[in-house]
Scaffold this motif. Structure first.
Motif, PDB file in Angstrom:
ATOM      1  N   MET A   1       2.508   5.758   2.139  1.00 45.50           N
ATOM      2  CA  MET A   1       2.274   4.369   1.758  1.00 45.50           C
ATOM      3  C   MET A   1       3.258   3.411   2.427  1.00 45.50           C
ATOM      4  SD  MET A   1      -0.383   4.077  -0.160  1.00 45.50           S
ATOM      5  CE  MET A   1      -0.213   2.563  -1.079  1.00 45.50           C
ATOM      6  N   ILE A   2       4.472   3.876   2.675  1.00 45.93           N
ATOM      7  CA  ILE A   2       5.446   3.010   3.327  1.00 45.93           C
ATOM      8  C   ILE A   2       4.958   2.636   4.724  1.00 45.93           C
ATOM      9  CG2 ILE A   2       7.781   2.896   4.262  1.00 45.93           C
ATOM     10  CD1 ILE A   2       8.708   4.615   1.936  1.00 45.93           C
ATOM     11  N   GLY A   3       4.485   3.635   5.450  1.00 47.90           N
ATOM     12  CA  GLY A   3       3.978   3.377   6.790  1.00 47.90           C
ATOM     13  C   GLY A   3       2.787   2.431   6.782  1.00 47.90           C
ATOM     14  N   LEU A   4       1.872   2.639   5.836  1.00 42.40           N
ATOM     15  CA  LEU A   4       0.697   1.766   5.741  1.00 42.40           C
ATOM     16  C   LEU A   4       1.104   0.335   5.434  1.00 42.40           C
ATOM     17  CD1 LEU A   4      -1.911   3.925   3.747  1.00 42.40           C
ATOM     18  CD2 LEU A   4      -1.741   3.568   6.210  1.00 42.40           C
ATOM     19  N   ALA A   5       2.063   0.183   4.527  1.00 45.21           N
ATOM     20  CA  ALA A   5       2.518  -1.155   4.142  1.00 45.21           C
ATOM     21  C   ALA A   5       3.098  -1.896   5.348  1.00 45.21           C
ATOM     22  CB  ALA A   5       3.550  -1.056   3.024  1.00 45.21           C
ATOM     23  N   LEU A   6       3.930  -1.223   6.108  1.00 45.79           N
ATOM     24  CA  LEU A   6       4.561  -1.883   7.247  1.00 45.79           C
ATOM     25  C   LEU A   6       3.577  -2.120   8.392  1.00 45.79           C
ATOM     26  CD1 LEU A   6       8.099  -0.232   7.376  1.00 45.79           C
ATOM     27  CD2 LEU A   6       7.303  -2.235   6.121  1.00 45.79           C
ATOM     28  N   LYS A   7       2.615  -1.230   8.554  1.00 40.92           N
ATOM     29  CA  LYS A   7       1.585  -1.451   9.573  1.00 40.92           C
ATOM     30  C   LYS A   7       0.734  -2.666   9.236  1.00 40.92           C
ATOM     31  CE  LYS A   7       1.059   3.304  11.232  1.00 40.92           C
ATOM     32  NZ  LYS A   7       0.157   4.483  11.274  1.00 40.92           N
ATOM     33  N   LEU A   8       0.402  -2.827   7.968  1.00 45.95           N
ATOM     34  CA  LEU A   8      -0.376  -3.983   7.539  1.00 45.95           C
ATOM     35  C   LEU A   8       0.365  -5.273   7.875  1.00 45.95           C
ATOM     36  CD1 LEU A   8      -2.364  -4.383   4.254  1.00 45.95           C
ATOM     37  CD2 LEU A   8      -0.822  -6.191   4.985  1.00 45.95           C
ATOM     38  N   LEU A   9       1.645  -5.331   7.537  1.00 42.92           N
ATOM     39  CA  LEU A   9       2.439  -6.527   7.828  1.00 42.92           C
ATOM     40  C   LEU A   9       2.585  -6.735   9.331  1.00 42.92           C
ATOM     41  CD1 LEU A   9       5.285  -6.254   5.166  1.00 42.92           C
ATOM     42  CD2 LEU A   9       3.207  -7.620   5.046  1.00 42.92           C
ATOM     43  N   ARG A  10       2.799  -5.656  10.050  1.00 46.54           N
ATOM     44  CA  ARG A  10       2.963  -5.746  11.500  1.00 46.54           C
ATOM     45  C   ARG A  10       1.718  -6.326  12.163  1.00 46.54           C
ATOM     46  NH1 ARG A  10       2.594  -1.272  14.920  1.00 46.54           N
ATOM     47  NH2 ARG A  10       0.616  -0.963  13.821  1.00 46.54           N
ATOM     48  N   THR A 134      -5.270  -3.244  11.089  1.00 42.30           N
ATOM     49  CA  THR A 134      -6.104  -2.186  11.668  1.00 42.30           C
ATOM     50  C   THR A 134      -6.411  -1.079  10.676  1.00 42.30           C
ATOM     51  OG1 THR A 134      -4.102  -1.127  12.532  1.00 42.30           O
ATOM     52  CG2 THR A 134      -5.271  -2.628  13.998  1.00 42.30           C
ATOM     53  N   ILE A 135      -5.615  -0.953   9.612  1.00 40.45           N
ATOM     54  CA  ILE A 135      -5.853   0.128   8.659  1.00 40.45           C
ATOM     55  C   ILE A 135      -7.132  -0.091   7.864  1.00 40.45           C
ATOM     56  CG2 ILE A 135      -3.388   0.597   8.444  1.00 40.45           C
ATOM     57  CD1 ILE A 135      -3.437  -0.764   5.745  1.00 40.45           C
ATOM     58  N   ALA A 136      -7.632  -1.331   7.828  1.00 43.46           N
ATOM     59  CA  ALA A 136      -8.850  -1.622   7.058  1.00 43.46           C
ATOM     60  C   ALA A 136     -10.038  -0.820   7.569  1.00 43.46           C
ATOM     61  CB  ALA A 136      -9.150  -3.117   7.102  1.00 43.46           C
ATOM     62  N   GLY A 137     -10.143  -0.696   8.892  1.00 49.49           N
ATOM     63  CA  GLY A 137     -11.272   0.021   9.470  1.00 49.49           C
ATOM     64  C   GLY A 137     -11.000   1.474   9.788  1.00 49.49           C
ATOM     65  N   ASN A 138      -9.853   1.981   9.353  1.00 49.60           N
ATOM     66  CA  ASN A 138      -9.495   3.370   9.624  1.00 49.60           C
ATOM     67  C   ASN A 138     -10.071   4.259   8.524  1.00 49.60           C
ATOM     68  OD1 ASN A 138      -8.276   5.865  10.067  1.00 49.60           O
ATOM     69  ND2 ASN A 138      -6.331   4.954  10.725  1.00 49.60           N
ATOM     70  N   ASN A 139     -11.109   5.015   8.860  1.00 42.09           N
ATOM     71  CA  ASN A 139     -11.784   5.858   7.869  1.00 42.09           C
ATOM     72  C   ASN A 139     -10.989   7.101   7.498  1.00 42.09           C
ATOM     73  OD1 ASN A 139     -14.031   4.117   7.752  1.00 42.09           O
ATOM     74  ND2 ASN A 139     -14.962   5.102   9.541  1.00 42.09           N
ATOM     75  N   ASN A 140      -9.913   7.370   8.221  1.00 46.60           N
ATOM     76  CA  ASN A 140      -9.074   8.523   7.879  1.00 46.60           C
ATOM     77  C   ASN A 140      -8.114   8.218   6.734  1.00 46.60           C
ATOM     78  OD1 ASN A 140     -10.130  10.217   9.931  1.00 46.60           O
ATOM     79  ND2 ASN A 140      -8.826   9.201  11.453  1.00 46.60           N
ATOM     80  N   ILE A 141      -8.019   6.950   6.367  1.00 44.16           N
ATOM     81  CA  ILE A 141      -7.158   6.551   5.256  1.00 44.16           C
ATOM     82  C   ILE A 141      -8.019   6.424   4.005  1.00 44.16           C
ATOM     83  CG2 ILE A 141      -5.598   4.774   4.372  1.00 44.16           C
ATOM     84  CD1 ILE A 141      -5.052   3.988   7.274  1.00 44.16           C
ATOM     85  N   PRO A 142      -7.716   7.131   2.921  1.00 45.52           N
ATOM     86  CA  PRO A 142      -8.520   7.054   1.697  1.00 45.52           C
ATOM     87  C   PRO A 142      -8.612   5.614   1.188  1.00 45.52           C
ATOM     88  CG  PRO A 142      -6.935   8.860   1.568  1.00 45.52           C
ATOM     89  CD  PRO A 142      -6.568   8.062   2.786  1.00 45.52           C
ATOM     90  N   GLN A 143      -9.792   5.271   0.684  1.00 46.54           N
ATOM     91  CA  GLN A 143     -10.004   3.921   0.189  1.00 46.54           C
ATOM     92  C   GLN A 143      -9.061   3.584  -0.960  1.00 46.54           C
ATOM     93  OE1 GLN A 143     -12.037   1.662   1.635  1.00 46.54           O
ATOM     94  NE2 GLN A 143     -11.122   0.193   0.207  1.00 46.54           N
TER      95      GLN A 143
END
Length: 211
Positions: A1-10, A134-143
């Motif tokens: 989740m930390i990585g996802l959070a920072l990617k979203l902001l980035r 970009t994580i919004a359209g990444n289907n490998n990340i659970p909804q």
């Protein structure tokens, strides 16, 4: 989740910087990166020149949410799961200098102004309100992981002593920067121990309904 959070902001910051930079600023959207700013003084520091670098420098548990329930009840069973850890993240956003640019420091200051401007205008981030993530359209990340990303960002002010200690521990020369505190990142392990519901109690041989 930390990585996802920072990617979203980035991703959101990257789009904003690229759309609002001055026409003579050579920075590209890919120059806003997640990286360890302490490597700036290393032999391979070329990758960090002329960039906006987002670095995680500290994590902190949100103690006010520490004592949540760890029992989840369904129609015919209960599950015992340790409550999630809610984290506050402290990120350092550094605008590094382009060594081959005549006005490198001026560009760095202008980019830092845009960073502060961006977070002043938008303080709350979710996947739904962040169209450039970009994580919004990444289907490998659970909804469910996407839905749980709810971040509140605030500017965090350091004292001169703290600034000196921070850059000293990073082992590098200070560049224009701002620090932000991100609340709340939810981290949990979904495994747990499941048990049937207790429907009857026996007390001295007498059976009573547990409900």
């Amino acid at each position: 989740m930390i990585g996802l959070a920072l990617k979203l902001l980035r991703d959101e910051l990257s789009n904003y910087i690229f759309q609002n930079k001055t026409p003579d600023d050579p920075i590209e959207a890919d120059d806003i990166i997640l990286h360890n700013i302490s490597l700036m003084e290393s032999e391979n520091n070329a990758d960090l020149n002329n960039k906006i670098v987002i670095t995680l420098v500290n994590t902190e548990e949100e103690s006010t949410l520490k004592n949540s329930s760890n029992v989840f009840r369904t129609s015919n069973s209960v599950k015992y799961v340790e409550p999630p850890v809610f984290l506050n993240l402290y990120i350092l956003i550094s605008t590094t200098l382009g060594q081959d640019l005549q006005d490198a420091y001026e560009f760095a200051l202008g980019r830092l102004s845009l960073v502060i401007q961006f977070f002043q205008a938008k303080k709350s981030f979710t996947v739904k309100n962040s169209p450039f993530a970009t994580i919004a359209g990444n289907n490998n990340i659970p909804q469910i992981s996407k839905d749980e990303l709810k971040l509140n960002v605030e500017l965090y002010t350091l004292t001169f002593e703290q600034i000196n200690h921070l850059w000293g521990s990073l082992g590098g020369k200070q560049v224009p920067f701002a620090m932000y505190k991100i609340r709340l990142v939810n981290i949990k392990e979904n495994s747990g121990q499941e048990a049937p519901l207790i429907e009857e109690l026996v007390n001295n041989g007498k059976i009573t309904n547990a409900n």
